[in-house]
Design a protein around this motif. Structure first.
Motif: not given
Length: 394
Positions: A322-330, A381-387
C-alpha cells in the motif's frame, strides 16, 4: 529470427554481450587489485546503483579479472537470511586451507585456521559440513563482538596471504543487507590491513542506501573506499549495447527501432537487453524495425513483470504494498515522506516503520533526508499495473 542465435541476455546477473559504458569502472577496479598485489595502498571500490544497472555483472567481471591475475577471490552475496560471519566463514576457510599447502605460508595459514575457529566459537557461527580439525587460538577473535573479532580474523588471513605471496580479493554483492555493525567491522578490518600494507582488498556493490550505511559506520570510510555510481547508460553507450551484438550476427537495427527501445527502457541495461531480446525474436528478417519493437512491447513488459518486478513485490506485506502504491501514485522520481503520507491519508509518523522496513528490504531508499524513491527503475509503473485503481482511503 532464429531465437537460438539471439545474442541478448536479459536476466539478473547475466553478462550482456556488450558491456557498454563501464570501461572506466572496470579499469579502476583492476588498477586497485594490481596495486594491492604489489604492496601499494589503494582505495577499494564499492559500486553503487539501482536495481538492473549491472552491478552484479560488473562485480563478476572484476572477479574474473582478479583470477586472471592469479589473485584468490572470496565471493559472497549478502541477504536478509544470513549474517556476515556465516557468509564469510566458508570462503575464508577454503582460502586458508589452500594457503596451508604453500610451504612458506604453512605456519601462518595454520594460525589463521586457529583464529577462524576462535571466531566461529565467539560469534556462535555454525555452518553445515564446516569442520576445522584444529584447536582454537584462545584470546584471539573470540570475544563475540564482530567489530573486535573480524579485524583479528582478517589480519590472520592477510598475514597468511602475505607469507604465500598471494593476494586475496573479497567481493561482496548486495552490501545494503549488512547491518551497521557488520559494515563497521568490515571497515575496521580493511583499515587495519591497509595500515600493515597486507595483500587483501575488498570490492563491493550495493543499492544507494549503502552510502548512508558507510557514513554512519566509521568516519574514515570515505578514505578507504571509492563509490563509483552505476546508472543508466549514456545515449551512445545504450545504442552500442543494442546495435553491436546484432551486428556481430549480421543483423541491423533501423534507427527508429533503436530510438523506440531507448525511449521505453530509459537506457537501463537490464531493460535494454529485454526489449532487444524480444524484438529480435519478433523480427522476420535481418533488419529489426520499429514495428518489431512495438510488437515486442507486451512480451517484454510481461516478462519483466513476472521475472523482475513481481518477485520483489511478493516479498512485501500488504501495508508495504500500500505504501509503495502511494509512492507510485505520485509518479517517478523522489518524493517527500509527507507527500506519501498525504496520499495515504495518515500522519507521516504512522508510516515511518513501514518505510523503514521497505528500506531494509531494498525496495526504496532515501536520496536525501526525508525523501523516498524506488530502488528499482520503472517500479512506479509496475505498481500501477499490479494494483490498478487502488483506493487509498475507505
Amino acid at each position: 529470427m532464429d531465437p537460438v542465435r539471439n545474442p541478448y541476455a536479459p536476466g539478473a546477473g547475466s553478462p550482456p554481450p556488450e558491456l557498454a559504458g563501464r570501461k572506466d569502472v572496470i579499469e579502476n577496479a583492476q588498477i586497485a587489485l594490481r596495486r594491492v598485489a604489489i604492496g601499494r595502498p589503494s582505495q577499494s571500490p564499492i559500486l553503487v546503483g539501482l536495481r538492473g544497472v549491472g552491478k552484479t555483472v560488473l562485480l563478476v567481471r572484476i572477479k574474473h579479472l582478479a583470477e586472471a591475475d592469479k589473485i584468490r577471490t572470496i565471493y559472497i552475496e549478502a541477504h536478509e537470511g544470513k549474517t556476515l560471519p556465516e557468509l564469510l566463514v566458508p570462503g575464508i576457510r577454503q582460502t586458508l586451507f589452500a594457503l596451508s599447502a604453500i610451504a612458506n605460508a604453512k605456519d601462518k595459514a595454520r594460525r589463521g585456521l586457529m583464529v577462524l575457529k576462535s571466531f566461529m566459537s565467539g560469534l556462535k557461527v555454525t555452518i553445515n559440513d564446516i569442520e576445522i580439525g584444529i584447536d582454537a587460538e584462545a584470546g584471539t577473535a573470540d570475544s563475540g563482538d564482530i567489530e573486535a573479532d573480524l579485524p583479528e580474523l582478517m589480519l590472520a588471513l592477510a598475514e597468511a596471504a602475505s607469507a604465500s605471496k598471494t593476494t586475496v580479493a573479497i567481493l561482496i554483492d548486495e552490501m545494503q543487507y549488512l547491518s551497521e555493525k557488520e559494515f563497521s567491522s568490515l571497515i575496521m578490518s580493511i583499515h587495519r590491513i591497509n595500515q600493515n600494507a597486507l595483500p587483501i582488498i575488498m570490492i563491493g556493490a550495493g543499492l544507494p542506501q549503502i552510502l548512508g550505511l558507510a557514513g554512519n559506520s566509521k568516519s574514515y570510510a570515505e578514505r578507504l573506499f571509492t563509490y563509483p555510481k552505476i546508472g543508466a547508460l549514456s545515449e551512445r553507450d545504450a545504442i552500442n549495447a543494442i546495435v553491436n551484438p546484432a551486428k556481430s550476427e549480421g543483423v541491423r537495427f533501423e534507427i527508429g527501432a533503436v530510438n523506440q527501445i531507448l525511449k521505453v527502457t530509459k537506457s537501463y541495461p537490464y531493460f535494454l537487453q529485454q526489449w532487444a531480446y524480444e524484438a529480435w525474436n519478433i523480427a522476420e528478417n535481418d533488419i529489426i524495425k520499429a514495428r518489431d519493437v512495438f510488437a515486442a512491447h507486451n512480451n517484454a513488459l510481461s516478462t519483466l513483470d513476472e521475472s523482475f518486478f513481481k518477485v520483489r513485490f511478493e516479498r512485501c506485506t500488504p501495508s508495504e504494498k500500500k505504501y509503495m502504491r502511494a509512492l507510485a501514485e505520485l509518479g517517478s522520481g523522489s518524493f517527500r515522506s509527507g507527500d506519501i503520507a498525504e496520499v495515504l491519508g495518515v500522519k507521516t509518523t504512522s508510516v515511518a516503520p513501514t518505510r523503514g522496513n521497505l528500506i531494509k528490504k531494498g525496495m526504496i531508499y532515501s536520496p536525501a533526508h526525508g525523501d523516498t524513491e524506488f530502488t528499482v527503475p520503472m517500479f512506479d509503473e509496475y505498481m500501477k499495473r499490479a494494483m490498478p485503481n487502488y483506493k487509498f482511503r475507505d
